[in-house]
Design a protein around this motif. Structure first.
Motif, PDB file in Angstrom:
ATOM      1  N   VAL A  18       0.854  -1.192   0.000  1.00 31.58           N
ATOM      2  CA  VAL A  18       0.000   0.000   0.000  1.00 31.58           C
ATOM      3  C   VAL A  18       0.886   1.237   0.000  1.00 31.58           C
ATOM      4  O   VAL A  18       1.911   1.281   0.696  1.00 31.58           O
ATOM      5  N   VAL A  19       0.476   2.247  -0.769  1.00 24.95           N
ATOM      6  CA  VAL A  19       1.146   3.552  -0.749  1.00 24.95           C
ATOM      7  C   VAL A  19       0.160   4.586  -0.219  1.00 24.95           C
ATOM      8  O   VAL A  19      -0.996   4.641  -0.654  1.00 24.95           O
ATOM      9  N   ILE A  20       0.613   5.391   0.743  1.00 23.43           N
ATOM     10  CA  ILE A  20      -0.178   6.520   1.239  1.00 23.43           C
ATOM     11  C   ILE A  20       0.495   7.797   0.753  1.00 23.43           C
ATOM     12  O   ILE A  20       1.669   8.047   1.059  1.00 23.43           O
ATOM     13  N   ALA A  21      -0.232   8.582  -0.020  1.00 24.23           N
ATOM     14  CA  ALA A  21       0.279   9.841  -0.558  1.00 24.23           C
ATOM     15  C   ALA A  21      -0.362  10.981   0.220  1.00 24.23           C
ATOM     16  O   ALA A  21      -1.566  11.219   0.100  1.00 24.23           O
ATOM     17  N   ASP A  22       0.433  11.673   1.030  1.00 23.77           N
ATOM     18  CA  ASP A  22      -0.100  12.686   1.946  1.00 23.77           C
ATOM     19  C   ASP A  22       0.175  14.096   1.421  1.00 23.77           C
ATOM     20  O   ASP A  22       1.278  14.617   1.558  1.00 23.77           O
ATOM     21  N   GLU A  23      -0.832  14.691   0.796  1.00 15.75           N
ATOM     22  CA  GLU A  23      -0.736  16.075   0.281  1.00 15.75           C
ATOM     23  C   GLU A  23       0.451  16.244  -0.674  1.00 15.75           C
ATOM     24  O   GLU A  23       1.123  17.278  -0.663  1.00 15.75           O
ATOM     25  N   ILE A  24       0.691  15.262  -1.537  1.00 13.56           N
ATOM     26  CA  ILE A  24       1.921  15.287  -2.326  1.00 13.56           C
ATOM     27  C   ILE A  24       1.901  16.318  -3.454  1.00 13.56           C
ATOM     28  O   ILE A  24       2.953  16.589  -4.037  1.00 13.56           O
ATOM     29  N   THR A  25       0.738  16.897  -3.760  1.00  8.35           N
ATOM     30  CA  THR A  25       0.694  17.911  -4.815  1.00  8.35           C
ATOM     31  C   THR A  25       0.465  19.320  -4.286  1.00  8.35           C
ATOM     32  O   THR A  25       0.516  20.279  -5.056  1.00  8.35           O
ATOM     33  N   SER A  26       0.216  19.477  -2.993  1.00  6.31           N
ATOM     34  CA  SER A  26      -0.224  20.776  -2.480  1.00  6.31           C
ATOM     35  C   SER A  26       0.836  21.859  -2.571  1.00  6.31           C
ATOM     36  O   SER A  26       0.514  23.052  -2.637  1.00  6.31           O
ATOM     37  N   ALA A  27       2.127  21.488  -2.598  1.00  3.90           N
ATOM     38  CA  ALA A  27       3.194  22.486  -2.661  1.00  3.90           C
ATOM     39  C   ALA A  27       3.696  22.715  -4.089  1.00  3.90           C
ATOM     40  O   ALA A  27       4.647  23.470  -4.296  1.00  3.90           O
ATOM     41  N   LEU A  28       3.041  22.093  -5.074  1.00  5.61           N
ATOM     42  CA  LEU A  28       3.504  22.169  -6.456  1.00  5.61           C
ATOM     43  C   LEU A  28       2.687  23.170  -7.260  1.00  5.61           C
ATOM     44  O   LEU A  28       1.524  23.439  -6.957  1.00  5.61           O
ATOM     45  N   ASP A  29       3.298  23.698  -8.310  1.00  4.97           N
ATOM     46  CA  ASP A  29       2.568  24.558  -9.239  1.00  4.97           C
ATOM     47  C   ASP A  29       1.431  23.758  -9.878  1.00  4.97           C
ATOM     48  O   ASP A  29       1.512  22.533 -10.014  1.00  4.97           O
TER      49      ASP A  29
END
Length: 244
Positions: A155-166
């Motif tokens: 399982v992969v948990i992606a935690d807000e991985i796009t929030s700091a990106l353009d």
């Protein structure tokens, strides 16, 4: 494929519940989007699944086994919002990825696997020689994903991985998440405060507020007929195109 299950999970900070009796299943081979405002408890729930926060009550199960009691290589991998903080700034990214590979491997086999992982996240294998500071935010996030995949997680948990990106980079990373889930059959818990982002990648959507799960269902159902006022408020906050 493996299913991740939170059973009545409670996490306390200073005696106060940050996560309060949350039960949620991420079915095998699907993406469940977990959405909520800052402080809702969603990131705390993710951290509990990988042993970063102690579970005060309930269990986190992977195919029926309690993952909080696993020793050694963890079958659940967490990708953080800020990849720079999770990568050693003095270590070439290839070495960081290789460090996560399970077992002992000859150097050639290890380097070959690192190159394949970089290609899997759409990076040139030559990137493995670079330090994290030489990469863009989007590239570093792809390296963080490659490092998580190197551990061969269930399982992969992606935690807000796009929030700091353009915004333009967000789209490419979200497309990558969809591609990885489809091609590798991954089970993914995708966490965000942005419902517009969550609905793009998710088969199901769960909503947290005040440490509790307030709504959960198929993405289309939650988006078109939300049952909880908090979900409706999150939907109202999604920017809408206006005709001139």
């Amino acid at each position: 494929m493996s299913a991740l299950e939170f059973q009545d999970v409670t996490v306390r900070f200073g005696g106060h519940p940050a996560v309060d009796g949350v039960s949620l299943t991420v079915p095998a081979g699907t993406t469940v989007g977990l959405v909520g405002e800052s402080g809702s408890g969603k990131s705390t729930l993710a951290a509990a699944a990988v042993g970063l926060h102690r579970v005060a009550g309930g269990r986190v199960l992977l195919d029926g086994a309690d993952v909080t009691r696993v020793r050694g290589r963890r079958p659940v991998q967490l990708v953080f919002q800020d990849p720079y903080s999770s990568l050693d700034p003095r270590m070439p990214v290839g070495a960081s990825i290789a460090e996560a590979l399970p077992g002992r491997r000859p150097r050639g086999a290890r380097d070959g696997r690192v190159c394949r992982l970089l290609e899997l996240v759409h990076l040139d294998p030559d990137v493995r020689r670079a330090l994290p500071r030489a990469l863009s935010g989007g590239q570093r996030q792809r390296v963080a994903l490659a490092r998580a995949l190197a551990a061969e997680p269930a399982v992969v948990i992606a935690d807000e991985i796009t929030s700091a990106l353009d915004v333009s980079v967000q789209g490419s990373v979200l497309n990558l998440i969809r591609e990885l889930q489809r091609d590798l059959g991954l089970t993914i818990l995708f966490i965000s405060h942005n419902l517009a982002v969550v609905r793009y990648v998710s088969d199901e959507i769960a909503v947290m507020a005040g440490g509790r799960l307030v709504e959960h269902g198929p993405a289309a159902q939650v988006l078109t007929a939300p049952a909880h006022a908090h979900t409706r408020a999150l939907l109202d906050a999604v920017p809408k195109l206006r005709s001139s």
